[in-house]
Design a protein around this motif. Sequence first.
Motif, PDB file in Angstrom:
ATOM      1  N   GLU A   1      -6.194  -3.510  -7.064  1.00  0.00           N
ATOM      2  CA  GLU A   1      -6.280  -3.865  -8.485  1.00  0.00           C
ATOM      3  C   GLU A   1      -4.889  -4.000  -9.112  1.00  0.00           C
ATOM      4  O   GLU A   1      -4.606  -4.967  -9.831  1.00  0.00           O
ATOM      5  N   ALA A   2      -4.005  -3.039  -8.807  1.00  0.00           N
ATOM      6  CA  ALA A   2      -2.684  -3.013  -9.442  1.00  0.00           C
ATOM      7  C   ALA A   2      -1.726  -4.047  -8.866  1.00  0.00           C
ATOM      8  O   ALA A   2      -0.977  -4.688  -9.601  1.00  0.00           O
ATOM      9  N   VAL A   3      -1.725  -4.216  -7.544  1.00  0.00           N
ATOM     10  CA  VAL A   3      -0.739  -5.086  -6.899  1.00  0.00           C
ATOM     11  C   VAL A   3      -1.248  -6.515  -6.745  1.00  0.00           C
ATOM     12  O   VAL A   3      -0.513  -7.472  -6.936  1.00  0.00           O
ATOM     13  N   GLN A   4      -2.537  -6.669  -6.426  1.00  0.00           N
ATOM     14  CA  GLN A   4      -3.072  -8.007  -6.195  1.00  0.00           C
ATOM     15  C   GLN A   4      -3.831  -8.569  -7.389  1.00  0.00           C
ATOM     16  O   GLN A   4      -4.254  -9.722  -7.371  1.00  0.00           O
ATOM     17  N   GLY A   5      -3.985  -7.747  -8.418  1.00  0.00           N
ATOM     18  CA  GLY A   5      -4.607  -8.229  -9.641  1.00  0.00           C
ATOM     19  C   GLY A   5      -6.089  -8.501  -9.549  1.00  0.00           C
ATOM     20  O   GLY A   5      -6.635  -9.306 -10.306  1.00  0.00           O
TER      21      GLY A   5
ATOM     22  N   VAL B   1       7.585   2.012   2.149  1.00  0.00           N
ATOM     23  CA  VAL B   1       7.038   0.784   2.713  1.00  0.00           C
ATOM     24  C   VAL B   1       7.751   0.409   4.003  1.00  0.00           C
ATOM     25  O   VAL B   1       8.985   0.417   4.076  1.00  0.00           O
ATOM     26  N   LYS B   2       6.944   0.064   5.008  1.00  0.00           N
ATOM     27  CA  LYS B   2       7.449  -0.279   6.342  1.00  0.00           C
ATOM     28  C   LYS B   2       7.383  -1.785   6.580  1.00  0.00           C
ATOM     29  O   LYS B   2       6.315  -2.377   6.574  1.00  0.00           O
ATOM     30  N   CYS B   3       8.558  -2.418   6.740  1.00  0.00           N
ATOM     31  CA  CYS B   3       8.606  -3.820   7.184  1.00  0.00           C
ATOM     32  C   CYS B   3       8.327  -3.858   8.687  1.00  0.00           C
ATOM     33  O   CYS B   3       8.608  -2.895   9.404  1.00  0.00           O
TER      34      CYS B   3
ATOM     35  N   THR C   1       8.735  -8.057   0.931  1.00  0.00           N
ATOM     36  CA  THR C   1       8.484  -6.618   0.862  1.00  0.00           C
ATOM     37  C   THR C   1       9.117  -6.027  -0.394  1.00  0.00           C
ATOM     38  O   THR C   1       8.513  -5.185  -1.069  1.00  0.00           O
ATOM     39  N   ILE C   2      10.324  -6.466  -0.733  1.00  0.00           N
ATOM     40  CA  ILE C   2      10.966  -6.009  -1.975  1.00  0.00           C
ATOM     41  C   ILE C   2      10.149  -6.458  -3.181  1.00  0.00           C
ATOM     42  O   ILE C   2       9.936  -5.700  -4.136  1.00  0.00           O
ATOM     43  N   LYS C   3       9.651  -7.686  -3.132  1.00  0.00           N
ATOM     44  CA  LYS C   3       8.804  -8.203  -4.214  1.00  0.00           C
ATOM     45  C   LYS C   3       7.541  -7.345  -4.363  1.00  0.00           C
ATOM     46  O   LYS C   3       7.120  -7.010  -5.477  1.00  0.00           O
ATOM     47  N   GLN C   4       6.941  -6.984  -3.234  1.00  0.00           N
ATOM     48  CA  GLN C   4       5.748  -6.139  -3.219  1.00  0.00           C
ATOM     49  C   GLN C   4       6.034  -4.777  -3.851  1.00  0.00           C
ATOM     50  O   GLN C   4       5.261  -4.287  -4.694  1.00  0.00           O
ATOM     51  N   VAL C   5       7.146  -4.156  -3.479  1.00  0.00           N
ATOM     52  CA  VAL C   5       7.516  -2.840  -4.011  1.00  0.00           C
ATOM     53  C   VAL C   5       7.800  -2.942  -5.510  1.00  0.00           C
ATOM     54  O   VAL C   5       7.406  -2.061  -6.295  1.00  0.00           O
TER      55      VAL C   5
END
Length: 332
Positions: free
Chosen positions: A163-167, A293-295, A307-311
């Motif tokens: 909900e929070a990250v993917q809307g 977070v693990k790349c 990954t930075i965008k995701q964080v």
Amino acid sequence: MKTIAVDAMGGDNAPQAIVEGVNQALGEFTDIEIKLYGHEEKIKKYLKASDRVSIVHTEVKIDSDDEPVKSIRQKKNASMVLGAQAVKDSQADAVISAGNTGALLAAGLFVVGRIKGIDRPALLSTIPTIDGGNFVMLDLGANAENTAQHLHQYGILGSFYSEAVQGITKPRVGLLNNGTESTKGDPLRKEVYDLLSKEPAINFIGNIEARELLNGIADVVVTDGFTGNAVLKTIEGTGLSILSALKSAIKNGGKKAKLGAFFLKDSLYSMREIMDYSSAGGAVLIGLQAPVVKCHGSSDATSVYYTIKQVRTMLENKVVDKIVDEFSKEDH
């Protein structure tokens, strides 16, 4: 301004891919600062000047074959450990690494720490579907064994993340099982089904089968760590095998095959993009007091950027705060 700690020495392509991904992220997002942990001279070769990036020098790193818990305890000055410690000391809001997965899990647990009320943090990843969408699945291997209580918590954690990250409003939460009927599965799965079906914080849609995963049947897929890790590797392996078989068929199929491939080029590229994980970001150790977070170990600059965008999105939407609030309401 949010500060993200990045292990510049972890992964197969470090530090170049890590630093180039950081350059890209800093160029796009003006509301983040990056702390790079690693060998200063090696990092500077690739780093673009910015007043929002700093380097914390260390020549110690955790290798891929190091024993996870022992390495975290013995290599206190390793780039990964220093990044996690910065989060613990409130000098950074999140930590990212493409290094040793087990060591990062250990650093998350023993340095960053669990959210009160979470029994076992889970490894969560975003997986693309054939329609161009995606879903999140957890646990993907943070735990070899899980109880029904753990999986119940994963349903809540995954739903909050989706909900929070993917809307996604009211994400559909499914339990991975060997059949869709509510009576299916071993005693663990039956107990989890009962717990999830009574959980008011989520939109539980029942059992789902593995063959339906890539068709977008659910937004959040809950499973134990052993099963989740096996399923993820099966999906990755199948995708690579299909692409390899397709290339081989075109290469060895003569002029007709090559001509057909020429006319299908756009469609084949589109299929490859759908199966590409680089834009999905990294795997989140969810249930900790900050994003860890693990790349992927073979991450390139693009994957690091995403990954930075995701964080950044996790921090912006206060995912951890929302989880803390939920688990402080009652005993889940």
